[in-house]
Design a protein around this motif. Structure first.
Motif, PDB file in Angstrom:
ATOM      1  N   LEU A  22       0.870  -1.174   0.000  1.00 60.79           N
ATOM      2  CA  LEU A  22       0.000   0.000   0.000  1.00 60.79           C
ATOM      3  C   LEU A  22       0.910   1.229   0.000  1.00 60.79           C
ATOM      4  CD1 LEU A  22      -2.634  -0.975   2.727  1.00 60.79           C
ATOM      5  CD2 LEU A  22      -2.906  -1.101   0.268  1.00 60.79           C
ATOM      6  N   PRO A  23       0.437   2.340  -0.522  1.00 63.23           N
ATOM      7  CA  PRO A  23       1.284   3.548  -0.500  1.00 63.23           C
ATOM      8  C   PRO A  23       1.407   4.123   0.909  1.00 63.23           C
ATOM      9  CG  PRO A  23      -0.854   4.029  -1.488  1.00 63.23           C
ATOM     10  CD  PRO A  23      -0.813   2.555  -1.239  1.00 63.23           C
ATOM     11  N   TRP A  24       2.473   4.824   1.147  1.00 69.65           N
ATOM     12  CA  TRP A  24       2.763   5.546   2.390  1.00 69.65           C
ATOM     13  C   TRP A  24       2.969   4.663   3.619  1.00 69.65           C
ATOM     14  CZ3 TRP A  24      -1.040   7.946  -0.771  1.00 69.65           C
ATOM     15  CH2 TRP A  24      -0.619   9.125  -1.375  1.00 69.65           C
ATOM     16  N   LEU A  25       3.273   3.393   3.452  1.00 74.55           N
ATOM     17  CA  LEU A  25       3.533   2.558   4.625  1.00 74.55           C
ATOM     18  C   LEU A  25       4.834   3.005   5.291  1.00 74.55           C
ATOM     19  CD1 LEU A  25       2.637  -1.059   3.489  1.00 74.55           C
ATOM     20  CD2 LEU A  25       1.389   0.411   5.062  1.00 74.55           C
ATOM     21  N   LYS A  26       4.787   3.148   6.604  1.00 71.66           N
ATOM     22  CA  LYS A  26       5.991   3.545   7.349  1.00 71.66           C
ATOM     23  C   LYS A  26       7.030   2.436   7.330  1.00 71.66           C
ATOM     24  CE  LYS A  26       3.649   6.431  10.778  1.00 71.66           C
ATOM     25  NZ  LYS A  26       3.300   6.503  12.202  1.00 71.66           N
ATOM     26  N   GLN A  27       6.588   1.218   7.599  1.00 69.12           N
ATOM     27  CA  GLN A  27       7.492   0.071   7.669  1.00 69.12           C
ATOM     28  C   GLN A  27       6.882  -1.110   6.902  1.00 69.12           C
ATOM     29  OE1 GLN A  27       7.509  -0.085  11.961  1.00 69.12           O
ATOM     30  NE2 GLN A  27       9.563   0.810  12.015  1.00 69.12           N
ATOM     31  N   PRO A  28       7.067  -1.150   5.591  1.00 67.95           N
ATOM     32  CA  PRO A  28       6.460  -2.222   4.789  1.00 67.95           C
ATOM     33  C   PRO A  28       6.855  -3.628   5.243  1.00 67.95           C
ATOM     34  CG  PRO A  28       7.393  -0.531   3.373  1.00 67.95           C
ATOM     35  CD  PRO A  28       7.808  -0.194   4.767  1.00 67.95           C
ATOM     36  N   CYS A  67      -3.125   3.569  -9.192  1.00 70.03           N
ATOM     37  CA  CYS A  67      -3.258   4.243  -7.902  1.00 70.03           C
ATOM     38  C   CYS A  67      -3.357   5.743  -8.169  1.00 70.03           C
ATOM     39  CB  CYS A  67      -2.056   3.948  -7.014  1.00 70.03           C
ATOM     40  SG  CYS A  67      -2.171   4.710  -5.383  1.00 70.03           S
ATOM     41  N   SER A  68      -4.390   6.356  -7.649  1.00 73.77           N
ATOM     42  CA  SER A  68      -4.579   7.801  -7.842  1.00 73.77           C
ATOM     43  C   SER A  68      -3.922   8.599  -6.718  1.00 73.77           C
ATOM     44  CB  SER A  68      -6.070   8.136  -7.917  1.00 73.77           C
ATOM     45  OG  SER A  68      -6.701   7.807  -6.695  1.00 73.77           O
ATOM     46  N   PHE A  69      -3.303   7.903  -5.774  1.00 77.18           N
ATOM     47  CA  PHE A  69      -2.647   8.526  -4.626  1.00 77.18           C
ATOM     48  C   PHE A  69      -3.603   9.457  -3.883  1.00 77.18           C
ATOM     49  CE2 PHE A  69       0.879   7.738  -7.700  1.00 77.18           C
ATOM     50  CZ  PHE A  69       1.465   6.691  -7.018  1.00 77.18           C
ATOM     51  N   CYS A  70      -4.812   8.959  -3.665  1.00 83.54           N
ATOM     52  CA  CYS A  70      -5.859   9.745  -3.001  1.00 83.54           C
ATOM     53  C   CYS A  70      -5.688   9.803  -1.484  1.00 83.54           C
ATOM     54  CB  CYS A  70      -7.234   9.197  -3.350  1.00 83.54           C
ATOM     55  SG  CYS A  70      -7.540   7.530  -2.712  1.00 83.54           S
ATOM     56  N   TYR A  71      -4.900   8.888  -0.914  1.00 83.09           N
ATOM     57  CA  TYR A  71      -4.584   8.820   0.511  1.00 83.09           C
ATOM     58  C   TYR A  71      -5.758   8.326   1.364  1.00 83.09           C
ATOM     59  CZ  TYR A  71      -1.823  10.004   4.674  1.00 83.09           C
ATOM     60  OH  TYR A  71      -1.109   9.948   5.843  1.00 83.09           O
ATOM     61  N   GLN A  72      -6.844   7.902   0.739  1.00 83.62           N
ATOM     62  CA  GLN A  72      -7.998   7.431   1.512  1.00 83.62           C
ATOM     63  C   GLN A  72      -7.693   6.166   2.296  1.00 83.62           C
ATOM     64  OE1 GLN A  72     -11.764   7.317  -0.576  1.00 83.62           O
ATOM     65  NE2 GLN A  72     -11.160   9.056  -1.833  1.00 83.62           N
ATOM     66  N   CYS A  73      -6.841   5.277   1.752  1.00 81.89           N
ATOM     67  CA  CYS A  73      -6.498   4.050   2.476  1.00 81.89           C
ATOM     68  C   CYS A  73      -5.817   4.377   3.800  1.00 81.89           C
ATOM     69  CB  CYS A  73      -5.614   3.151   1.620  1.00 81.89           C
ATOM     70  SG  CYS A  73      -4.094   3.912   0.995  1.00 81.89           S
ATOM     71  N   ALA A  74      -4.972   5.381   3.786  1.00 82.36           N
ATOM     72  CA  ALA A  74      -4.256   5.781   5.004  1.00 82.36           C
ATOM     73  C   ALA A  74      -5.181   6.499   5.984  1.00 82.36           C
ATOM     74  CB  ALA A  74      -3.082   6.683   4.636  1.00 82.36           C
ATOM     75  N   GLU A  75      -6.088   7.314   5.469  1.00 81.25           N
ATOM     76  CA  GLU A  75      -6.981   8.083   6.340  1.00 81.25           C
ATOM     77  C   GLU A  75      -7.948   7.208   7.129  1.00 81.25           C
ATOM     78  OE1 GLU A  75      -8.737  10.904   3.643  1.00 81.25           O
ATOM     79  OE2 GLU A  75      -7.183  12.396   4.067  1.00 81.25           O
TER      80      GLU A  75
END
Length: 159
Positions: A22-28, A67-75
Protein backbone atom coordinates in the motif's frame (compact mmCIF):
# COMPACT_ATOMS: atom_id res chain seq x y z
CA UNK A 1 5.61 -12.26 10.72
CA UNK A 2 4.09 -14.44 8.00
CA UNK A 3 6.46 -15.90 5.40
CA UNK A 4 4.38 -15.97 2.21
CA UNK A 5 7.15 -17.69 0.25
CA UNK A 6 6.56 -20.92 2.16
CA UNK A 7 2.83 -20.83 1.48
CA UNK A 8 3.52 -20.79 -2.25
CA UNK A 9 6.01 -23.67 -2.19
CA UNK A 10 3.58 -26.09 -3.85
CA UNK A 11 1.48 -23.48 -5.66
CA UNK A 12 1.66 -22.71 -9.34
CA UNK A 13 0.91 -19.05 -8.83
CA UNK A 14 3.92 -16.83 -8.58
CA UNK A 15 3.79 -13.43 -6.99
CA UNK A 16 6.37 -10.74 -6.74
CA UNK A 17 7.37 -10.16 -3.13
CA UNK A 18 8.80 -6.81 -4.21
CA UNK A 19 5.40 -5.56 -5.38
CA UNK A 20 4.14 -2.60 -3.37
CA UNK A 21 1.65 -3.37 -0.62
CA UNK A 22 0.00 0.00 0.00
CA UNK A 23 1.28 3.55 -0.50
CA UNK A 24 2.76 5.55 2.39
CA UNK A 25 3.53 2.56 4.62
CA UNK A 26 5.99 3.55 7.35
CA UNK A 27 7.49 0.07 7.67
CA UNK A 28 6.46 -2.22 4.79
CA UNK A 29 8.52 -5.11 6.19
CA UNK A 30 6.40 -5.10 9.37
CA UNK A 31 3.07 -4.62 7.61
CA UNK A 32 1.78 -8.16 8.28
CA UNK A 33 2.60 -7.80 11.98
CA UNK A 34 0.66 -4.54 12.38
CA UNK A 35 -2.26 -4.80 9.95
CA UNK A 36 -5.48 -6.10 11.55
CA UNK A 37 -7.03 -6.96 8.14
CA UNK A 38 -10.12 -4.86 8.90
CA UNK A 39 -10.70 -4.15 5.18
CA UNK A 40 -11.33 -0.42 5.54
CA UNK A 41 -8.58 0.41 3.05
CA UNK A 42 -10.16 -1.99 0.53
CA UNK A 43 -13.60 -0.43 0.94
CA UNK A 44 -12.35 3.14 0.59
CA UNK A 45 -9.89 2.76 -2.29
CA UNK A 46 -10.71 5.35 -4.95
CA UNK A 47 -9.84 3.06 -7.88
CA UNK A 48 -10.62 -0.29 -6.16
CA UNK A 49 -7.09 -1.63 -6.70
CA UNK A 50 -6.63 -2.72 -3.09
CA UNK A 51 -7.64 -6.37 -2.85
CA UNK A 52 -7.29 -9.16 -0.28
CA UNK A 53 -4.26 -11.37 -0.67
CA UNK A 54 -2.91 -14.34 1.28
CA UNK A 55 -4.12 -14.32 4.84
CA UNK A 56 -6.61 -11.53 4.12
CA UNK A 57 -3.92 -8.85 4.00
CA UNK A 58 -4.53 -6.00 1.55
CA UNK A 59 -2.33 -5.66 -1.51
CA UNK A 60 -2.27 -3.60 -4.70
CA UNK A 61 -3.54 -5.13 -7.96
CA UNK A 62 -2.53 -2.91 -10.86
CA UNK A 63 -4.25 -5.19 -13.37
CA UNK A 64 -7.49 -3.52 -12.23
CA UNK A 65 -6.50 0.13 -12.48
CA UNK A 66 -3.92 2.65 -11.28
CA UNK A 67 -3.26 4.24 -7.90
CA UNK A 68 -4.58 7.80 -7.84
CA UNK A 69 -2.65 8.53 -4.63
CA UNK A 70 -5.86 9.75 -3.00
CA UNK A 71 -4.58 8.82 0.51
CA UNK A 72 -8.00 7.43 1.51
CA UNK A 73 -6.50 4.05 2.48
CA UNK A 74 -4.26 5.78 5.00
CA UNK A 75 -6.98 8.08 6.34
CA UNK A 76 -9.41 5.27 7.21
CA UNK A 77 -6.84 2.88 8.68
CA UNK A 78 -7.27 2.51 12.46
CA UNK A 79 -3.63 1.41 12.88
CA UNK A 80 -0.57 3.71 12.80
CA UNK A 81 0.78 2.11 9.61
CA UNK A 82 0.99 5.12 7.35
CA UNK A 83 3.33 8.08 6.93
CA UNK A 84 2.17 11.62 6.23
CA UNK A 85 0.71 12.37 2.79
CA UNK A 86 3.44 14.96 2.18
CA UNK A 87 6.01 12.13 1.92
CA UNK A 88 6.59 10.01 -1.18
CA UNK A 89 3.99 7.22 -1.36
CA UNK A 90 6.55 4.51 -2.21
CA UNK A 91 9.71 3.80 -4.11
CA UNK A 92 7.97 1.54 -6.63
CA UNK A 93 8.79 1.90 -10.31
CA UNK A 94 7.55 0.32 -13.52
CA UNK A 95 9.64 -2.22 -15.38
CA UNK A 96 9.07 -3.58 -18.89
CA UNK A 97 9.95 -7.23 -19.54
CA UNK A 98 10.58 -9.23 -22.73
CA UNK A 99 6.87 -9.86 -23.36
CA UNK A 100 6.56 -6.28 -24.67
CA UNK A 101 5.23 -6.24 -28.22
CA UNK A 102 7.81 -3.65 -29.29
CA UNK A 103 10.58 -6.16 -28.53
CA UNK A 104 8.91 -8.48 -31.07
CA UNK A 105 8.85 -5.64 -33.61
CA UNK A 106 5.11 -4.99 -33.19
CA UNK A 107 4.11 -1.36 -32.77
CA UNK A 108 2.22 -0.77 -29.53
CA UNK A 109 2.36 2.32 -27.34
CA UNK A 110 -0.51 1.75 -24.94
CA UNK A 111 1.77 2.13 -21.91
CA UNK A 112 3.08 5.55 -22.91
CA UNK A 113 -0.43 6.71 -23.83
CA UNK A 114 -1.61 5.92 -20.30
CA UNK A 115 1.41 7.42 -18.51
CA UNK A 116 0.31 10.82 -17.25
CA UNK A 117 3.79 11.92 -16.17
CA UNK A 118 5.23 10.72 -19.51
CA UNK A 119 7.85 8.52 -17.85
CA UNK A 120 7.55 5.97 -20.68
CA UNK A 121 8.94 7.19 -23.98
CA UNK A 122 9.58 5.37 -27.24
CA UNK A 123 12.95 5.75 -28.95
CA UNK A 124 13.16 5.39 -32.71
CA UNK A 125 15.38 2.52 -33.86
CA UNK A 126 16.78 1.64 -37.27
CA UNK A 127 15.13 -1.46 -38.71
CA UNK A 128 12.71 -1.88 -35.77
CA UNK A 129 9.65 -0.26 -34.31
CA UNK A 130 10.26 2.33 -31.62
CA UNK A 131 11.47 0.78 -28.35
CA UNK A 132 10.17 1.72 -24.87
CA UNK A 133 12.34 3.31 -22.20
CA UNK A 134 11.29 4.25 -18.68
CA UNK A 135 12.60 7.35 -16.98
CA UNK A 136 12.74 6.06 -13.41
CA UNK A 137 13.17 9.60 -12.09
CA UNK A 138 9.76 10.55 -13.49
CA UNK A 139 7.95 7.25 -12.81
CA UNK A 140 5.63 7.50 -9.80
CA UNK A 141 4.82 3.79 -9.69
CA UNK A 142 1.11 4.55 -10.13
CA UNK A 143 0.56 1.45 -12.30
CA UNK A 144 -1.47 3.15 -15.03
CA UNK A 145 0.67 1.39 -17.64
CA UNK A 146 0.06 -2.10 -16.22
CA UNK A 147 -3.64 -2.57 -16.93
CA UNK A 148 -3.38 -1.13 -20.44
CA UNK A 149 -0.56 -3.44 -21.58
CA UNK A 150 -2.03 -6.16 -23.84
CA UNK A 151 0.74 -8.66 -23.00
CA UNK A 152 1.15 -7.94 -19.26
CA UNK A 153 4.76 -6.97 -19.93
CA UNK A 154 4.88 -4.29 -17.24
CA UNK A 155 5.35 -4.85 -13.53
CA UNK A 156 5.50 -2.23 -10.82
CA UNK A 157 7.75 -3.20 -7.96
CA UNK A 158 10.07 -1.80 -5.33
CA UNK A 159 13.71 -1.62 -6.42
Amino acid sequence: MIDFKRRRLFSRTQTDDKSPRLPWLKQPEQFTDQCTRCGKCIAHCDTQIIVKSDGGFPRIDFSIDECSFCYQCAEVCPEPLFAEQSQLPWGAKANINNACLAFSNIDCRSCSDSCEVMAIQFQLMVGKVAQPTINTQQCTGCGACVSTCPTSAILVHNP
